[in-house]
Design a protein around this motif. Structure first.
Motif, PDB file in Angstrom:
ATOM      1  N   ALA A 123      61.855  10.407 -14.798  1.00  0.00           N
ATOM      2  CA  ALA A 123      60.637  11.001 -14.240  1.00  0.00           C
ATOM      3  C   ALA A 123      60.497  12.458 -14.671  1.00  0.00           C
ATOM      4  CB  ALA A 123      60.660  10.898 -12.710  1.00  0.00           C
ATOM      5  N   ALA A 124      61.629  13.168 -14.725  1.00  0.00           N
ATOM      6  CA  ALA A 124      61.592  14.579 -15.120  1.00  0.00           C
ATOM      7  C   ALA A 124      61.204  14.757 -16.575  1.00  0.00           C
ATOM      8  CB  ALA A 124      62.952  15.226 -14.855  1.00  0.00           C
ATOM      9  N   LEU A 125      61.475  13.750 -17.399  1.00  0.00           N
ATOM     10  CA  LEU A 125      61.181  13.855 -18.830  1.00  0.00           C
ATOM     11  C   LEU A 125      59.793  13.328 -19.193  1.00  0.00           C
ATOM     12  CD1 LEU A 125      64.606  12.876 -20.465  1.00  0.00           C
ATOM     13  CD2 LEU A 125      63.640  15.148 -20.077  1.00  0.00           C
TER      14      LEU A 125
ATOM     15  N   ALA B 201      64.344  31.483 -10.461  1.00  0.00           N
ATOM     16  CA  ALA B 201      64.013  30.799  -9.210  1.00  0.00           C
ATOM     17  C   ALA B 201      62.524  30.883  -8.926  1.00  0.00           C
ATOM     18  CB  ALA B 201      64.788  31.422  -8.048  1.00  0.00           C
ATOM     19  N   ARG B 202      62.047  29.944  -8.133  1.00  0.00           N
ATOM     20  CA  ARG B 202      60.650  29.975  -7.702  1.00  0.00           C
ATOM     21  C   ARG B 202      60.397  31.230  -6.871  1.00  0.00           C
ATOM     22  NH1 ARG B 202      57.754  24.974  -7.984  1.00  0.00           N
ATOM     23  NH2 ARG B 202      59.078  23.250  -8.674  1.00  0.00           N
TER      24      ARG B 202
ATOM     25  N   HIS C 173      64.691  25.962  -8.864  1.00  0.00           N
ATOM     26  CA  HIS C 173      64.386  26.610 -10.128  1.00  0.00           C
ATOM     27  C   HIS C 173      62.909  26.447 -10.479  1.00  0.00           C
ATOM     28  CE1 HIS C 173      68.795  26.376 -10.634  1.00  0.00           C
ATOM     29  NE2 HIS C 173      68.627  27.427 -11.416  1.00  0.00           N
ATOM     30  N   ASP C 174      62.350  27.484 -11.071  1.00  0.00           N
ATOM     31  CA  ASP C 174      60.993  27.428 -11.597  1.00  0.00           C
ATOM     32  C   ASP C 174      61.067  26.863 -13.015  1.00  0.00           C
ATOM     33  OD1 ASP C 174      58.779  28.666 -13.376  1.00  0.00           O
ATOM     34  OD2 ASP C 174      58.031  28.979 -11.333  1.00  0.00           O
ATOM     35  N   PRO C 175      60.413  25.737 -13.298  1.00  0.00           N
ATOM     36  CA  PRO C 175      60.557  25.109 -14.620  1.00  0.00           C
ATOM     37  C   PRO C 175      60.202  26.032 -15.777  1.00  0.00           C
ATOM     38  CG  PRO C 175      59.501  23.600 -13.091  1.00  0.00           C
ATOM     39  CD  PRO C 175      59.573  24.920 -12.395  1.00  0.00           C
ATOM     40  N   GLU C 176      59.125  26.807 -15.632  1.00  0.00           N
ATOM     41  CA  GLU C 176      58.707  27.681 -16.730  1.00  0.00           C
ATOM     42  C   GLU C 176      59.705  28.812 -16.944  1.00  0.00           C
ATOM     43  OE1 GLU C 176      56.364  27.075 -18.746  1.00  0.00           O
ATOM     44  OE2 GLU C 176      55.332  25.448 -17.698  1.00  0.00           O
TER      45      GLU C 176
END
Length: 307
Positions: free
Chosen positions: A41-43, A276-277, A284-287
């Motif tokens: 799902a993450a990919l 971090a968000r 974690h913030d993905p970007e």
């Protein structure tokens, strides 16, 4: 990671024994599919196709019947396992259906159990050492986890996972549940050997906060010491740490000098960054995380010298 490359392999633990995965594992004798499903799902991509399929395979059935609590993706994965008889090829098929960026592999082709040595698992005996078996039980122990091992001992690695590690430019460990998601990769002999021998560079991503149960009260330094204790031959090129988490955040005021020395003992440079968000939750913030990975890959050499 899929924001940086589609030449990506996620190698996933297969020791889950709770929830839908635990039920399917017990009833059918299959690998627990839940963590593999989450990686798939993450990919998934950020387009309509990817977002839709990511949500579909994560969707759980409601109600008290036999399907209640099962995730759609778990049933799809298990159905393909039964049809094809090959866990790797079945996951490849699911990946093609979802149009994932990369591939997902189990670290072993046999279901595993995690057994932890825990101090104070019984709160009435805070100094007593106990053996706690099962990922779900280890994750919520009120005691302090001292070490973990896998059952059966010395399980076979999936050959494709070993090959992926040996052929990689970078291997990234973490973030994740330290004792039940990150460390198990170091306890499969063939995979551990590949992690030591690969010419890939290695990056360890520290969690943003101690995890209740598994690492309650752990300092950032202790997280690194745990890795070193379980895999003394493993060297790491870089350790990524969120600067706010160790300067008054979830870890409190960390001993940065001690953390740096712990990283150096593993052969690693300590890399501080904001990953971090912004809402203060330990996620974690993905970007930001993708940007930090990209900087590290470029600084330490994105492509290995053998290419």
């Amino acid at each position: 990671m899929r924001r940086l490359t589609n030449e990506l392999t996620a190698v996933v633990t297969v020791a889950d024994d709770g929830g839908s995965s635990g039920r399917l594992r017990a009833e059918l004798g299959v690998l627990p599919p839940g963590d593999l499903r989450k990686a798939l799902a993450a990919l998934c991509g950020d387009d309509d196709w990817g977002r839709t399929w990511s949500e579909v395979i994560q969707q759980r059935f409601t109600g008290d019947g036999d399907l209640g609590g099962h995730a759609v993706g778990n049933l799809l994965i298990v159905a393909l396992w039964e049809k094809l008889g090959d866990p790797v090829e079945a996951l490849n098929w699911v990946g093609r259906l979802l149009n994932v960026q990369g591939r997902v592999l189990p670290m072993s082709a046999v279901p595993l159990e995690i057994e932890a040595e825990v101090r104070g698992h019984d709160p009435a005996r805070p100094h007593e050492l106990s053996a706690v078996r099962g990922q779900a039980a280890v994750a919520v122990t009120p005691g302090t986890v001292q070490s973990v091992r896998l059952l059966p001992e010395e399980p076979p690695a999936v050959p494709e996972a070993v090959e992926a590690v040996l052929e990689a430019d970078w291997v990234v460990l973490g973030p994740g549940s330290w004792f039940t998601s990150v460390l198990p990769h170091l306890l499969v002999p063939e995979l551990a050997k590949a992690l030591v021998e690969t010419r890939a560079r290695r990056l360890l991503t520290l969690n943003l906060a101690p995890q209740p149960g598994e690492t309650e009260g752990f300092s950032p330094q202790r997280h690194l010491d745990v890795i070193a204790d379980h895999a003394p031959d493993l060297e790491v090129d870089a350790v990524l740490v969120d600067e706010r988490a160790v300067t008054g955040g979830a870890f409190g005021l960390a001993d940065l000098a001690g953390l740096e020395k712990a990283a150096e003992r593993m052969g690693a440079a300590l890399v501080l960054g904001r990953v971090a968000r912004a809402d203060g939750t330990p996620r974690h913030d993905p970007e930001l995380l993708a940007a930090a990975y990209d900087r590290i890959f470029r600084t330490h050499g994105r492509i290995g010298p053998w290419r």
